[in-house]
Scaffold this motif. Structure first.
Motif, mmCIF file in Angstrom:
data_model
loop_
_atom_site.group_PDB
_atom_site.id
_atom_site.type_symbol
_atom_site.label_atom_id
_atom_site.label_comp_id
_atom_site.label_asym_id
_atom_site.label_seq_id
_atom_site.Cartn_x
_atom_site.Cartn_y
_atom_site.Cartn_z
ATOM 1 N N ASN A 1 0.037 -2.254 6.916
ATOM 2 C CA ASN A 1 -1.391 -2.223 6.606
ATOM 3 C C ASN A 1 -1.983 -0.867 6.978
ATOM 4 O O ASN A 1 -2.709 -0.262 6.197
ATOM 5 C CB ASN A 1 -2.113 -3.348 7.344
ATOM 6 N N HIS A 2 -1.653 -0.386 8.158
ATOM 7 C CA HIS A 2 -2.147 0.919 8.613
ATOM 8 C C HIS A 2 -1.659 2.031 7.683
ATOM 9 O O HIS A 2 -2.420 2.926 7.317
ATOM 10 C CB HIS A 2 -1.700 1.183 10.051
ATOM 11 N N TYR A 3 -0.389 1.954 7.292
ATOM 12 C CA TYR A 3 0.175 2.959 6.385
ATOM 13 C C TYR A 3 -0.576 2.963 5.057
ATOM 14 O O TYR A 3 -0.923 4.027 4.527
ATOM 15 C CB TYR A 3 1.662 2.705 6.155
ATOM 16 N N ALA A 4 -0.832 1.778 4.489
ATOM 17 C CA ALA A 4 -1.531 1.685 3.203
ATOM 18 C C ALA A 4 -2.943 2.253 3.309
ATOM 19 O O ALA A 4 -3.401 2.975 2.415
ATOM 20 C CB ALA A 4 -1.565 0.235 2.731
ATOM 21 N N GLU A 5 -3.635 1.937 4.375
ATOM 22 C CA GLU A 5 -4.997 2.452 4.557
ATOM 23 C C GLU A 5 -4.996 3.961 4.761
ATOM 24 O O GLU A 5 -5.849 4.678 4.232
ATOM 25 C CB GLU A 5 -5.691 1.740 5.717
ATOM 26 N N THR A 6 -4.041 4.443 5.529
ATOM 27 C CA THR A 6 -3.926 5.888 5.764
ATOM 28 C C THR A 6 -3.599 6.614 4.468
ATOM 29 O O THR A 6 -4.186 7.650 4.164
ATOM 30 C CB THR A 6 -2.855 6.174 6.834
ATOM 31 N N GLN A 7 -2.675 6.066 3.700
ATOM 32 C CA GLN A 7 -2.296 6.665 2.421
ATOM 33 C C GLN A 7 -3.509 6.732 1.487
ATOM 34 O O GLN A 7 -3.751 7.751 0.846
ATOM 35 C CB GLN A 7 -1.173 5.837 1.787
#
Length: 138
Positions: A6-12
């Motif tokens: 989830n964090h990766y998707a939001e950061t991306q």
């Protein structure tokens, strides 16, 4: 669902839009009135607000500030609008949505739904790849 995913998707998602914003700033800096020797103070102040925007991405009012800046681009610097990536209007939302046709808004809504669905299901999601599919670029 993986918190890390989830964090990766939001950061991306955020980083993609910050890249677009930085690209726009770089292009705008090379345009009148900002390149003129006697650039008016009001224009210089606007440019400073625009340049400061990416650094403020963690501020609580970031999206609102972005709406104000981009709305001013459309209202006062029409020659810069072709340089402004449409994704930024959607990303900042609010008043910026007034500059988008309903069909375009529907595509961005679908893109966001797919992104949130993938996050909820714990699937990897490439915003840029999915954007290309939604907008028929593949």
């Amino acid at each position: 669902m993986s918190t890390q995913l989830n964090h990766y998707a939001e950061t991306q998602h955020r980083d993609y839009h910050l890249r677009l914003l930085r690209d726009f700033i770089q292009q705008a800096q090379q345009q009148p009135p900002f390149i003129e020797e006697d650039c008016p103070e009001d224009d210089l102040e606007f440019l400073a607000r625009l340049e400061a925007l990416p650094r403020a991405h963690q501020d609580e009012d970031f999206l609102y500030r972005g709406q104000q800046v981009l709305s001013r681009v459309v209202a006062a610097y029409g020659h810069l609008v072709p340089l402004l990536h449409r994704d930024l209007l959607w990303y900042f939302g609010g008043d910026c949505l007034h500059y988008m046709p309903d069909e375009e808004i529907a595509k961005y809504q679908l893109l966001d739904e797919r992104r949130h669905e993938a996050i909820a299901e714990g699937r990897e999601f490439s915003y840029e790849h999915e954007r290309a599919k939604v907008f028929g670029l593949h």
